[in-house]
Every structure is written in structure tokens, then in C-alpha cells.
Design a protein around this motif. Structure first.
Motif, PDB file in Angstrom:
ATOM      1  N   PHE A 513      13.114  47.940  27.375  1.00  9.53           N
ATOM      2  CA  PHE A 513      14.529  47.607  27.165  1.00  9.53           C
ATOM      3  C   PHE A 513      15.452  48.657  27.784  1.00  9.53           C
ATOM      4  N   LYS A 514      15.139  49.920  27.529  1.00  8.52           N
ATOM      5  CA  LYS A 514      15.978  51.011  28.061  1.00  8.52           C
ATOM      6  C   LYS A 514      15.935  51.036  29.592  1.00  8.52           C
ATOM      7  N   LEU A 515      14.748  50.809  30.145  1.00  9.51           N
ATOM      8  CA  LEU A 515      14.617  50.840  31.599  1.00  9.51           C
ATOM      9  C   LEU A 515      15.315  49.637  32.242  1.00  9.51           C
ATOM     10  N   ILE A 516      15.271  48.499  31.560  1.00  8.79           N
ATOM     11  CA  ILE A 516      15.965  47.304  32.069  1.00  8.79           C
ATOM     12  C   ILE A 516      17.480  47.538  32.043  1.00  8.79           C
ATOM     13  N   GLU A 517      17.944  48.185  30.970  1.00  3.79           N
ATOM     14  CA  GLU A 517      19.384  48.474  30.836  1.00  3.79           C
ATOM     15  C   GLU A 517      19.920  49.243  32.044  1.00  3.79           C
ATOM     16  N   VAL A 518      19.081  50.143  32.567  1.00  6.88           N
ATOM     17  CA  VAL A 518      19.532  50.945  33.722  1.00  6.88           C
ATOM     18  C   VAL A 518      18.934  50.398  35.029  1.00  6.88           C
ATOM     19  N   ARG A 519      18.525  49.147  34.967  1.00  2.00           N
ATOM     20  CA  ARG A 519      18.067  48.398  36.136  1.00  2.00           C
ATOM     21  C   ARG A 519      16.833  49.002  36.815  1.00  2.00           C
ATOM     22  N   GLN A 520      15.988  49.666  36.020  1.00  2.54           N
ATOM     23  CA  GLN A 520      14.708  50.177  36.552  1.00  2.54           C
ATOM     24  C   GLN A 520      13.631  49.121  36.269  1.00  2.54           C
ATOM     25  N   PHE A 521      13.805  47.969  36.920  1.00  3.31           N
ATOM     26  CA  PHE A 521      12.961  46.819  36.591  1.00  3.31           C
ATOM     27  C   PHE A 521      11.479  47.047  36.902  1.00  3.31           C
ATOM     28  N   GLN A 522      11.208  47.609  38.059  1.00  6.80           N
ATOM     29  CA  GLN A 522       9.814  47.842  38.444  1.00  6.80           C
ATOM     30  C   GLN A 522       9.114  48.716  37.399  1.00  6.80           C
ATOM     31  N   ALA A 523       9.831  49.739  36.955  1.00  6.43           N
ATOM     32  CA  ALA A 523       9.242  50.673  35.979  1.00  6.43           C
ATOM     33  C   ALA A 523       9.001  49.999  34.635  1.00  6.43           C
ATOM     34  N   ALA A 524       9.799  48.959  34.353  1.00  5.33           N
ATOM     35  CA  ALA A 524       9.657  48.294  33.045  1.00  5.33           C
ATOM     36  C   ALA A 524       8.404  47.414  32.987  1.00  5.33           C
ATOM     37  N   ILE A 525       7.928  46.976  34.156  1.00  2.71           N
ATOM     38  CA  ILE A 525       6.820  46.005  34.182  1.00  2.71           C
ATOM     39  C   ILE A 525       5.579  46.466  33.396  1.00  2.71           C
ATOM     40  N   PRO A 526       5.042  47.688  33.651  1.00  2.00           N
ATOM     41  CA  PRO A 526       3.819  48.084  32.925  1.00  2.00           C
ATOM     42  C   PRO A 526       4.007  48.099  31.404  1.00  2.00           C
ATOM     43  N   PHE A 527       5.199  48.473  30.941  1.00  2.00           N
ATOM     44  CA  PHE A 527       5.447  48.491  29.485  1.00  2.00           C
ATOM     45  C   PHE A 527       5.425  47.067  28.922  1.00  2.00           C
ATOM     46  N   LEU A 528       6.035  46.135  29.684  1.00  2.00           N
ATOM     47  CA  LEU A 528       6.043  44.737  29.230  1.00  2.00           C
ATOM     48  C   LEU A 528       4.627  44.161  29.235  1.00  2.00           C
ATOM     49  N   GLU A 529       3.898  44.455  30.298  1.00  4.40           N
ATOM     50  CA  GLU A 529       2.515  43.938  30.385  1.00  4.40           C
ATOM     51  C   GLU A 529       1.669  44.489  29.235  1.00  4.40           C
ATOM     52  N   GLN A 530       1.801  45.774  28.984  1.00  3.36           N
ATOM     53  CA  GLN A 530       1.006  46.399  27.916  1.00  3.36           C
ATOM     54  C   GLN A 530       1.376  45.810  26.555  1.00  3.36           C
ATOM     55  N   SER A 531       2.674  45.585  26.338  1.00  5.11           N
ATOM     56  CA  SER A 531       3.087  45.035  25.033  1.00  5.11           C
ATOM     57  C   SER A 531       2.531  43.623  24.858  1.00  5.11           C
ATOM     58  N   LEU A 532       2.432  42.867  25.969  1.00  6.06           N
ATOM     59  CA  LEU A 532       1.898  41.505  25.866  1.00  6.06           C
ATOM     60  C   LEU A 532       0.397  41.491  25.568  1.00  6.06           C
ATOM     61  N   ARG A 533      -0.286  42.573  25.927  1.00 11.04           N
ATOM     62  CA  ARG A 533      -1.709  42.639  25.581  1.00 11.04           C
ATOM     63  C   ARG A 533      -1.877  42.778  24.072  1.00 11.04           C
ATOM     64  N   LEU A 534      -0.836  43.289  23.429  1.00 10.45           N
ATOM     65  CA  LEU A 534      -0.918  43.514  21.981  1.00 10.45           C
ATOM     66  C   LEU A 534      -0.215  42.424  21.179  1.00 10.45           C
ATOM     67  N   GLU A 535       0.835  41.838  21.762  1.00  4.98           N
ATOM     68  CA  GLU A 535       1.655  40.906  20.976  1.00  4.98           C
ATOM     69  C   GLU A 535       2.385  39.959  21.934  1.00  4.98           C
ATOM     70  N   ASP A 536       2.332  38.664  21.627  1.00  7.41           N
ATOM     71  CA  ASP A 536       2.979  37.681  22.495  1.00  7.41           C
ATOM     72  C   ASP A 536       4.439  37.508  22.072  1.00  7.41           C
ATOM     73  N   SER A 537       5.307  38.364  22.538  1.00  8.91           N
ATOM     74  CA  SER A 537       6.695  38.312  22.059  1.00  8.91           C
ATOM     75  C   SER A 537       7.604  37.588  23.053  1.00  8.91           C
ATOM     76  N   LEU A 538       8.706  37.051  22.530  1.00  8.60           N
ATOM     77  CA  LEU A 538       9.707  36.405  23.372  1.00  8.60           C
ATOM     78  C   LEU A 538      10.274  37.413  24.374  1.00  8.60           C
ATOM     79  N   PHE A 539      10.615  38.586  23.853  1.00  8.70           N
ATOM     80  CA  PHE A 539      11.252  39.607  24.682  1.00  8.70           C
ATOM     81  C   PHE A 539      10.404  39.942  25.915  1.00  8.70           C
ATOM     82  N   ALA A 540       9.128  40.255  25.681  1.00  7.01           N
ATOM     83  CA  ALA A 540       8.282  40.706  26.799  1.00  7.01           C
ATOM     84  C   ALA A 540       8.009  39.560  27.779  1.00  7.01           C
ATOM     85  N   ASN A 541       7.738  38.362  27.267  1.00  7.21           N
ATOM     86  CA  ASN A 541       7.497  37.226  28.170  1.00  7.21           C
ATOM     87  C   ASN A 541       8.730  36.916  29.005  1.00  7.21           C
ATOM     88  N   LYS A 542       9.867  36.885  28.326  1.00  5.11           N
ATOM     89  CA  LYS A 542      11.124  36.553  29.014  1.00  5.11           C
ATOM     90  C   LYS A 542      11.429  37.550  30.130  1.00  5.11           C
TER      91      LYS A 542
END
Lengths: 604, 49
Positions: A513-542
Motif C-alpha cells: 500500500f505504501k509503495l503504491i501510494e508513492v507509485r513504486q508499483f514494480q516494488a509493490a509486486i513481490p509484497f502482493l504476490e507473497q501476501s496472496l500465497r498466504l491469503e486471498d484478499s481483495l486488496f492484493a488481487n486487485k
């Protein structure tokens, strides 16, 4: 009563104690009145399809330590899957505080670096490295845990042990009055598996607590100095030999159990600080030798550039140090012999450390005090164990990726932050403010007097003083770095945070979320992918879907956006991005359907 | 059968040492083993994690 009947009655009467113990044992298993002493405790599934887990018992230290002192604990929330899936590569790492990574936060420890490296090396496998390190554990505790470890079907066991044989749990120089025989200690540990014996133990604790409460005002606390005065261990004396025999016997039993179970063990020889640890206690031997004299000679040789002689003298100083917090040299031979006898795989950690040390003498470059490795030392350990597994074909060639990442990659990318280093520094300051680094009762409260010179040390001091948690400190740092546009440092802090509590999805989502806020989208990808391995959330999928689509990877992003729509069909952002994605992929029909859904949710 | 049991209980009551003795002795031995064989010199040197 005739003789025959009397004889039968006597036999039956003699069997009554056995019957009573059996009934009591069975009854105690049914009712939950005693503390759970199993190594692994089942944990209920949390509903996110990750299945049932086993937790390493946080009270496992209670098996080996009297409750009137500090009882060490394993790393918190250490878990493994209860039912081992076919595709899982499971490794147990057993040992003491060095295995836990102390004084760093655990993720800087070698087992965690190794876990990542194994996961990268075995892309088709799920990798689970279970850290079973506990401070002050030694061969007694490891042997006692071995059956339970083997029940979990490990693919490999990694072993690093030997420094705690004298002062560790039930060790040769412990204050135990009876347990100086290896078989008595092991009998005691075996008996304690019975609930009836645990009940008796609980009862004896209650009695002792009551007696101690009455005595407290009359008896001053025992000085550690006095205890140690009785426990100085001269080379070759009775206690020294007992420690060696104990290590040899237990280690062989450990390795034999693993061999019989068909589980490979990788064991290393022992490393320690030679150059920069002055002997703790030096006593002149009958031959006129002393640890202090040997240490001074070593320093002199070093100044003259005679490094081989210096090393030999440093080793001699360690051998003559009668406070045996560092394992004697002959323990390495015990390890080598036991490994050979039981077909365990020996890895040359000592040689690796020597090679990485200036002039071949390990010192403060690789150790924070007498034993605990620096981050650099932990990298060396992870590399040595990894290479050992690789060279001995414990990593099946069919599983191995063709593109193994080099060790240097992990050194450059592993998230050990300045906060981690500062925290370790302060913990060492705290440790060295006590015996045996200074005389008993001469503590100067060094941590309180410590003046931080930067924000990392300030935060670390607050963490040490329990004013904030480690996770809070990393959050604060990461957010500071974001404000300063130091994104690489922020990412490192977020990675350290998520490594410190790998099952906590909130850290991953917050970082994204913090990285997306400052438009560091590429950097946010691994965090989103890792969170999806643990939990299927709306936020991470979206967000993962949207970012991939924005990067022109519409086909990859589509499943995430579809999943997000399944979770919340009324999210207009998801629907509009999904319609756009279908259009990008040339599927106008699907795009129209989604547009219709969007219209229904959000009429003009 | 009931006579046998009655007689056996009578025997137990009059020969308590045979079955009660081992129970008491084993409990005392285990308690002694537990008390005397535990202990550590390192407890104040444990690294607080």
C-alpha cells in the motif's frame, strides 16, 4: 487359604501398582491438567485453506531447565505443516542460540537465509525449514527431541551443536547433584515422557516452591561467582572428560537414530572467536601453562606476522580457558568420528571461517562476542550447509533449477537492515554488562548509558527497552525512508519486517500500500504476490492485477482481477480495470458484460 | 467368582505392603530422580531472545 491361592493373590497384588500407573497414565492423557510438553503442538486451522499446522512448543525449555531460573524458548511462532504433502521438502535445523540467529532478529540467522536459497533452488518444491534452535540446548536436549523430529518425516536434518555441553541444559558442569551420569540423565528425560512422571514433577515443584517461599528471607541468593568457582574445568579433569563422553555418546545416538530412520544429517564442525575473545578465567596448570599467557603469546606472534603460530596459541588459550563456553578442540574430532561412523555428512565450517578471516584467525569480523556469528558469519554458515547439501546430492537433481543463484546474490539482497545491526550491537552491550564478561555484581547498566549516534540506534535502544516492538521500529524506519524518497532502503525495511513475521499478511499488504501510494508499483509486486500465497484478499488481487495490466501484462493480470471481482462484485475500480483488460486482450464480448455489471453497480 | 473377588480384596487389605509399598517407593524414587538430576549452571547466561 491354600498355598496356591495365596501365591496367585500375591502375584495379582504385585501387579496392582502397574495397573494403577497404567490407569493413571491413561487418565492423564484423557484429561488436560498437565502442561503440554510435546515438542510439536497442533494448531487449529485459521480458515484460509493453509491446513493444519504444528507449532514448536514455546515451553519446550521446561523439559530441561528448572523453573527457578530463566527458561529459554524457541523462536516464536515456529510452525510446520501437520500433514507433510508429497511436494514438500522439509528441513529441520537443530542446535542452540547460534541456530536461532541471536542476537539478531531471527531472519538474519543462517537457517532463514538457507530457506530462501533452497526455495529458489527448488522451484517445483514447497520448502519448509524448521528452526529448532533454543538457547543453552545441547546434545541431551537434541537427543531427547530426536524421535519427535523424525516422526515429522524430515528430508534433511542440519546440526550445529557442541558449545553448550558443559553449562547448557543438564550439561557436565550443571548444578545437578545426581545427573552426572549420561544414562541417568537420559533415563530421567525418558521417564519425563510419561504423564504420571510429569504429575510427580509438578507435585515436587509445588513442594519446592512452598519451601523456597519460606526460605527466601533467610537465605541470600547464591552468587554465580561461587558456582563458577566450583565449576572451573581444567583440561582433562573429571568434569572435562564427562563433558566429552556426554557429547560423544549423545551425538552418536542422535546420528544413529537418524540413520536408522533413513534421514540424512548434515553436521558441521565448530567455529568460535579465537582472536578477539580473551580467556574468561585463566588458572595456571601444574605445568605452568595458563590461558592468559598463551593469549599474550598469540598476540605477540601476530604482531611479528607469525600467523600460524599465533593461531595455535589462540587455540591453546581457548583450550586453557577453564570457563568452557567455547567447545574444546577435541569436540571436532568427536563430530568427525560420529559423522563417519553414522554416515552423516560433515561440512567444513571451520575451514570456511578460517579462510574468510584475516590471517586465517577468526575474530570480531565473524563473531559478535565469543561464539555468536555476525551477519557475515551467518552467510558463511548458510553457504556451507547449502553447498554440503548440494555436493552430497541431498537436493535431487530433478528438482534443482538450472539457474542456481550465486551466494553473492543473497549477500546483496538479504534484508538485514541498519536497525538489525544496531539491535544486535545493543543486545551484545547488554550481554557484556554481566558475568562472565565482567565480574559478578559489577554491572554498570551499560545499555541505559549507551548513547545512540543515529536513528537506527535510537530505535534499537527503544526496542531493547521494550518501549516499541521490532516491527514498529521497522515500520517507522520504512515510512521515514519513503518520505525521504529512499525507496531501496524502504523496501529493505519492509522486507525485513515481513521476514520477521512471515505469516503476517498485514505487513505485506501495508508495504504494498505504501509503495503504491508513492507509485513504486514494480516494488509493490513481490509484497502482493507473497501476501496472496498466504491469503486471498481483495486488496492484493486487485492491485496485483491492475499493476500487471498497467505494465502491459494484461494476460497475467486478468486472473487476479477476476479473483478480485469474485471477492467483491461491486468494486467499481476492479470492474472498470477488468473491462479495460478484456478490451486489451481483444475480448469485446467479455468487456461488454463487465461494463454492464459496472453500469448496474454505478449508474450514470 | 464374587467369592474369589471378596477373598482377594480381603487379602489386599491385610497385605497392603505388597501393592502399596512399590507404589510409594516408585513415587519417591522418581521424585528424587527428578529433583536431584535437574539443574543448570547456565541459567543466568541464557541469551534473552
Amino acid at each position: 487359604m491354600n498355598r496356591k491361592k495365596a501365591f496367585i493373590f500375591r502375584i495379582l497384588a504385585a501387579l496392582i501398582p502397574l495397573l494403577m500407573f497404567a490407569v493413571l497414565e491413561g487418565g492423564l492423557h484423557l484429561v488436560d491438567v498437565l502442561p503440554n510438553r510435546d515438542l510439536f503442538i497442533p494448531v487449529a486451522a485459521d480458515g484460509n485453506e493453509r491446513g493444519e499446522y504444528l507449532l514448536v512448543n514455546p515451553d519446550i525449555g521446561d523439559r530441561y531447565f528448572p523453573r527457578n531460573g530463566l527458561v529459554p524458548t524457541p523462536l516464536p511462532n515456529t510452525m510446520l505443516l501437520k500433514d507433510k504433502p508429497e511436494n514438500l521438502f522439509r528441513v529441520f535445523v537443530m542446535g542452540d542460540s547460534i541456530v536461532t540467529g541471536w542476537p539478531y532478529e531471527s531472519h538474519a540467522g543462517f537457517s532463514f537465509i538457507l530457506e530462501q536459497r533452497l526455495a529458489d533452488a527448488l522451484p517445483g518444491k514447497a520448502v519448509e525449514v524448521v528452526n529448532l534452535g533454543v538457547a543453552a540446548f545441547n546434545s541431551y536436549s537434541l537427543l531427547d527431541m530426536m524421535d519427535e523430529v523424525l516422526e515429522q518425516e524430515p528430508d534433511v536434518i542440519l546440526l550445529y551443536t557442541g558449545h553448550n555441553e558443559y553449562y547448557g541444559a543438564l550439561g557436565a558442569a550443571s548444578t545437578a547433584t545426581l545427573g552426572h551420569s549420561r544414562w541417568i540423565v537420559n533415563l530421567n528425560l525418558w521417564l519425563q515422557d510419561f504423564k504420571t512422571v510429569q504429575l510427580i514433577r509438578e507435585a515436587t515443584y509445588k513442594v519446592r516452591e512452598t519451601l523456597a517461599a519460606n526460605k527466601e528471607s533467610q537465605q541470600p541468593p547464591t552468587l554465580m561467582g561461587q558456582v563458577v568457582g566450583n565449576k572451573t574445568i581444567m583440561p582433562g579433569d573429571e568434569v572435562y572428560e564427562r563433558g566429552r563422553r556426554q557429547f560423544e555418546g549423545n551425538l552418536n545416538d542422535i546420528l544413529e537414530k537418524a540413520r536408522e530412520a533413513g534421514v540424512p544429517v548434515v553436521i558441521s564442525d565448530l567455529v568460535m572467536n579465537l582472536r578477539d575473545t580473551e580467556p574468561f578465567v585463566s588458572i595456571e596448570t601444574a605445568d605452568g601453562e595458563s590461558a592468559d599467557r598463551s593469549f599474550a603469546d598469540a598476540r605477540a606472534f601476530e604482531e611479528q606476522g607469525k600467523f600460524a603460530d599465533a593461531r595455535q596459541k589462540y587455540v591453546e588459550a581457548k583450550e586453557l580457558d577453564v570457563l568452557r563456553f567455547r567447545a574444546p578442540e577435541e569436540f571436532d574430532q568427536v563430530i568427525r568420528d560420529a559423522a563417519q561412523l553414522n554416515k552423516a555428512y560433515l561440512v567444513p565450517l571451520r575451514e570456511t571461517f578460517d579462510r574468510a578471516s584475516p590471517d586465517g584467525i577468526p575474530g570480531n569480523d565473524l563473531f559478535l562476542e565469543h561464539l555468536h556469528p555476525t551477519v557475515e558469519g551467518h552467510f558463511l554458515m548458510s553457504e556451507t550447509f547449502f553447498d554440503g547439501m548440494l555436493e552430497n546430492a541431498l537436493l535431487n537433481k530433478e528438482w534443482l533449477t538450472a539457474d542456481l543463484l550465486p551466494a553473492q546474490y543473497y549477500r546483496e539482497t538479504w534484508p538485514v537492515t541498519e536497525l538489525d545491526r544496531a539491535l544486535a550491537k545493543i543486545r551484545i552491550i547488554g550481554l557484556k554488562d554481566h558475568w562472565p564478561f565482567i565480574p559478578e555484581n559489577e554491572s554498570i547498566n551499560a545499555v541505559a548509558r549507551f548513547n545512540p549516534v543515529n536513528r537506527f540506534e535510537e530505535l534499537a535502544k527503544d526496542v531493547f527497552g521494550d518501549k516499541i516492538t521490532y516491527q514498529q521500529a521497522q515500520y517507522m524506519l520504512a515510512e521515514n525512508f519513503i518520505e525521504e524518497k529512499e525507496f531501496a532502503l524502504a523496501i529493505k525495511a519492509y522486507r525485513a519486517l515481513s521476514k520477521s513475521q512471515p505469516a503476517e499478511t498485514a505487513h505485506l499488504k501495508n508495504a504494498a500500500f505504501k509503495l503504491i501510494e508513492v507509485r513504486q508499483f514494480q516494488a509493490a509486486i513481490p509484497f502482493l504476490e507473497q501476501s496472496l500465497r498466504l491469503e486471498d484478499s481483495l486488496f492484493a488481487n486487485k492491485w496485483l492485477g491492475q499493476i500487471l495490466v498497467n505494465f502491459g501484462r494484461a494476460r497475467e493480470g486478468l486472473p487476479y482481477l477476476e479473483k478480485a471481482r469474485q471477492i467483491d462484485a461491486a468494486d467499481t475500480q476492479v470492474l472498470s480495470n477488468l473491462a479495460r483488460t478484456y478490451m486489451m486482450l481483444g475480448n469485446q464480448e467479455a468487456a461488454n458484460l463487465v461494463m454492464a455489471e459496472l453500469e448496474a453497480v454505478k449508474p450514470n | 467368582m464374587s467369592d474369589f473377588i471378596k477373598e482377594f480384596f480381603g487379602f489386599l487389605m491385610s497385605h497392603k505392603k505388597i501393592w502399596l509399598g512399590p507404589i510409594v517407593v516408585i513415587v519417591i524414587l522418581i521424585a528424587l530422580l527428578l529433583v536431584l538430576s535437574e539443574g543448570s549452571a547456565i541459567s543466568r547466561f541464557i541469551y534473552r531472545i
